[in-house]
Design a protein around this motif. Structure first.
Motif, PDB file in Angstrom:
ATOM      1  N   ASN A  86     -22.429  26.082 106.085  1.00  0.00           N
ATOM      2  CA  ASN A  86     -22.119  26.592 104.751  1.00  0.00           C
ATOM      3  C   ASN A  86     -22.052  28.110 104.731  1.00  0.00           C
ATOM      4  N   THR A 132     -17.699  25.419 102.543  1.00  0.00           N
ATOM      5  CA  THR A 132     -18.251  24.712 103.689  1.00  0.00           C
ATOM      6  C   THR A 132     -17.212  24.768 104.795  1.00  0.00           C
ATOM      7  N   ARG A 138     -13.532  23.810 103.786  1.00  0.00           N
ATOM      8  CA  ARG A 138     -13.749  22.731 102.830  1.00  0.00           C
ATOM      9  C   ARG A 138     -14.417  23.277 101.568  1.00  0.00           C
ATOM     10  N   ALA A 139     -14.366  22.483 100.510  1.00  0.00           N
ATOM     11  CA  ALA A 139     -15.103  22.842  99.296  1.00  0.00           C
ATOM     12  C   ALA A 139     -16.601  22.837  99.605  1.00  0.00           C
ATOM     13  N   VAL A 196     -20.352  22.131  99.817  1.00  0.00           N
ATOM     14  CA  VAL A 196     -21.168  20.940  99.592  1.00  0.00           C
ATOM     15  C   VAL A 196     -22.625  21.281  99.863  1.00  0.00           C
ATOM     16  N   GLN A 197     -23.502  20.422  99.362  1.00  0.00           N
ATOM     17  CA  GLN A 197     -24.934  20.591  99.596  1.00  0.00           C
ATOM     18  C   GLN A 197     -25.311  19.930 100.918  1.00  0.00           C
ATOM     19  N   LYS A 198     -25.882  20.712 101.837  1.00  0.00           N
ATOM     20  CA  LYS A 198     -26.326  20.186 103.111  1.00  0.00           C
ATOM     21  C   LYS A 198     -27.824  19.906 103.085  1.00  0.00           C
ATOM     22  N   PRO A 237     -23.082  15.051 104.238  1.00  0.00           N
ATOM     23  CA  PRO A 237     -22.818  15.046 102.790  1.00  0.00           C
ATOM     24  C   PRO A 237     -21.756  14.012 102.417  1.00  0.00           C
ATOM     25  N   ARG A 238     -21.917  13.419 101.256  1.00  0.00           N
ATOM     26  CA  ARG A 238     -20.969  12.398 100.787  1.00  0.00           C
ATOM     27  C   ARG A 238     -19.545  12.920 100.729  1.00  0.00           C
ATOM     28  N   GLU A 239     -19.408  14.220 100.364  1.00  0.00           N
ATOM     29  CA  GLU A 239     -18.062  14.771 100.181  1.00  0.00           C
ATOM     30  C   GLU A 239     -17.301  14.945 101.493  1.00  0.00           C
ATOM     31  N   ILE A 240     -18.013  14.895 102.611  1.00  0.00           N
ATOM     32  CA  ILE A 240     -17.362  15.032 103.922  1.00  0.00           C
ATOM     33  C   ILE A 240     -16.982  13.636 104.414  1.00  0.00           C
ATOM     34  N   GLU A 241     -15.662  13.415 104.597  1.00  0.00           N
ATOM     35  CA  GLU A 241     -15.240  12.103 105.076  1.00  0.00           C
ATOM     36  C   GLU A 241     -15.782  11.855 106.477  1.00  0.00           C
TER      37      GLU A 241
END
Length: 515
Positions: free
Chosen positions: A426, A431, A465-466, A468-470, A498-502
């Motif tokens: 981050n 990110t 990437r946008a 995200v919280q790690k 993180p959920r947002e990372i595929e």
């Protein structure tokens, strides 16, 4: 009667708040024609006494009312002898009387005395009346009082009233700009230091947050608003040279000085602050600070050659101010002893530079002020370390214990591969997903891969990437399988993708390379 003899057309105030009579003034009381009346009303505060010492008392409320009035005032003391004969004495609320009233209010006494022998007599009344009718008399008295009082707490202070068709203001000027403000607590002192040595562009916001000394406001409250507080903040352009084992680098600074500190201030938002000598635990010491203004968003790409200067300020470096002739102006000082936090800045700059070599690294994603953000700092230093030190990537080799308890790592069969290890890091606003191309060896048992030994990083590709919280503030490697991550921190802390990372995971291809 006294009033008629001196042309006072007195009207008794229905309510007494320190002024007993408001008087118009007949400027030609002996004339039989139309009177010429002064364009200023005069207030009279009257006190009578029958005591032989011709003394009267004023309380705190009386003194405040006399000082606060914007109308010219005359204090009148009427002394009655035993036969009832009156003698009239007076004092203008002038500079001397204003000082006496102010000293009384500054003390703890409940009353103050005014005696006839400190007053003027009837013979002087007409001349004194003309004085207080002069244009701006009361304002001049209040102005002088404020200046005299302020000079006791603000050396060489001056107070001036400015007027124009657009309005008016009170201008106060003193030598040291920050003498107006409270500095008794560490928080107040720090706020002043940062206002002095922080960004000029954000100076107004910082000044508004400072706490004015109550006595400053007290002495100005009867003068026209708004009030402008002004002073001096001496500064000059200087050049610093940083010398280290790798050579010397120069940079331009502005040197500013306050009553308590001085600093080298750079336009990027970095300041090197030193206190004047102060007594700490019986010793005279200078306290230092490397201040990076959090309000200044200087992108690392915009530092130019100043990045070279900062990168040189590592352990063992020295700083010296250069004179106009380009020669050292003094002995200089070692950063190890004076500005050790510069070493952290140097590491931050060097790490950012290494990260910019990563293919796809996002431009203008890092600012100098991010050095104080622990997550950004660890992201840059962690990624940079992976690129430059093979021991770092080797540390993240892993081995999954086989089901058979009698088997150990010595039974594993290595095979060379080219691996792609995804790492999530981050920055302050983004990110970054970095895929490291690594030479490695798979570790297999009975034909099943159950571990990997990493050897060296051959390159890396970054993807913005946008944010995200790690799980941690460190870069986190994704091995795959159960969505867990391993932090590039001191204790190899485990986290979650993180959920947002595929779905991302470690992958590899066979290689002929042998490590």
């Amino acid at each position: 009667m006294f009033a008629e003899a001196h042309g006072l057309l007195a009207t008794k105030c229905e309510e007494d708040f320190g002024i007993d009579f408001m008087c118009q003034v007949d400027l030609d009381a002996d004339s039989r024609g139309a009177s010429d009346v002064a364009n200023t009303l005069v207030g009279c505060c009257v006190r009578a006494t029958t005591s032989s010492d011709k003394k009267v008392k004023l309380n705190v409320g009386d003194a405040r009312n006399l000082l606060n009035s914007r109308t010219p005032l005359i204090f009148i003391l009427v002394a009655l002898d035993q036969g009832g004969v009156a003698s009239v004495h007076h004092r203008l609320i002038d500079a001397d009387f204003s000082d006496e009233l102010t000293e009384f209010l500054a003390g703890t006494a409940a009353e103050m005395s005014v005696t006839a022998d400190r007053c003027a007599n009837d013979d002087d009344f007409d001349a004194n009346l003309q004085t207080c009718l002069g244009h701006g008399f009361s304002e001049t008295i209040r102005l002088g009082l404020a200046e005299r009082r302020l000079s006791k707490i603000l050396p060489a202070a001056s107070v001036e009233i400015k007027r124009s068709p657009q309005g008016q203001l009170t201008l106060v000027e003193t030598v040291h700009m920050f003498d107006y403000y409270e500095s008794g607590t560490p928080e107040q002192e720090r706020a002043i230091v940062h206002a002095a040595f922080g960004s000029i562009e954000h100076g107004a916001d910082r000044f508004r947050a400072l706490v004015p000394k109550p006595e400053v406001l007290k002495y100005l409250r009867n003068l026209p608003a708004p009030t402008v507080l002004s002073g001096f903040l001496p500064e000059s352009s200087v050049e610093l040279r940083c010398s280290s084992a790798f050579g010397s680098v120069h940079a331009e600074f502005v040197r500013r000085r306050t009553r308590t500190h001085w600093a080298y201030v750079h336009s990027s938002g970095l300041s090197l602050i030193t206190s004047h000598a102060k007594l700490v635990e019986g010793k005279r010491v200078h306290e230092t600070e490397v201040f990076i203004d959090p309000l200044v968003d200087t992108k690392m790409e915009d530092l130019g050659s100043f990045a070279d200067f900062l990168a040189a300020c590592g352990p063992g470096s020295t700083l010296v101010q250069l004179g106009d002739d380009g020669k050292p102006d003094g002995a200089g000082f070692a950063t190890d002893a004076t500005f050790a936090p510069l070493h952290t800045v140097a590491r931050f700059v060097a790490s950012w530079r290494r990260c910019t070599a990563i293919e796809g690294w996002p431009r203008e994603s890092v600012s100098l002020r991010d050095v104080t953000d622990a997550e950004v700092f660890h992201s840059l230093t962690g990624l940079a370390a992976m690129l430059t030190d093979e021991r770092v990537i080797a540390r993240y080799s892993f081995y999954l214990a086989p089901a058979q308890e009698d088997r150990d790592v010595q039974d594993l069969n290595p095979a060379p591969v080219r691996a792609s290890l995804p790492v999530i890091a981050n920055l302050s606003g983004d990110t970054v997903l970095v895929r490291f191309n690594v030479t490695a060896s798979t570790l297999s048992l009975d034909g099943e891969v159950c571990g990997m030994r990493f050897h060296s990083v051959q390159g890396a590709v970054a993807e913005r990437r946008a944010l995200v919280q790690k799980s941690t503030i460190f870069p986190e490697a994704v091995y795959g399988g159960n969505d867990t991550t391993t932090a590039f921190g001191p204790d190899l802390q485990e986290g979650r993708v993180p959920r947002e990372i595929e779905a991302v995971s470690l992958s590899w291809d066979e290689s002929d390379d042998v490590e």
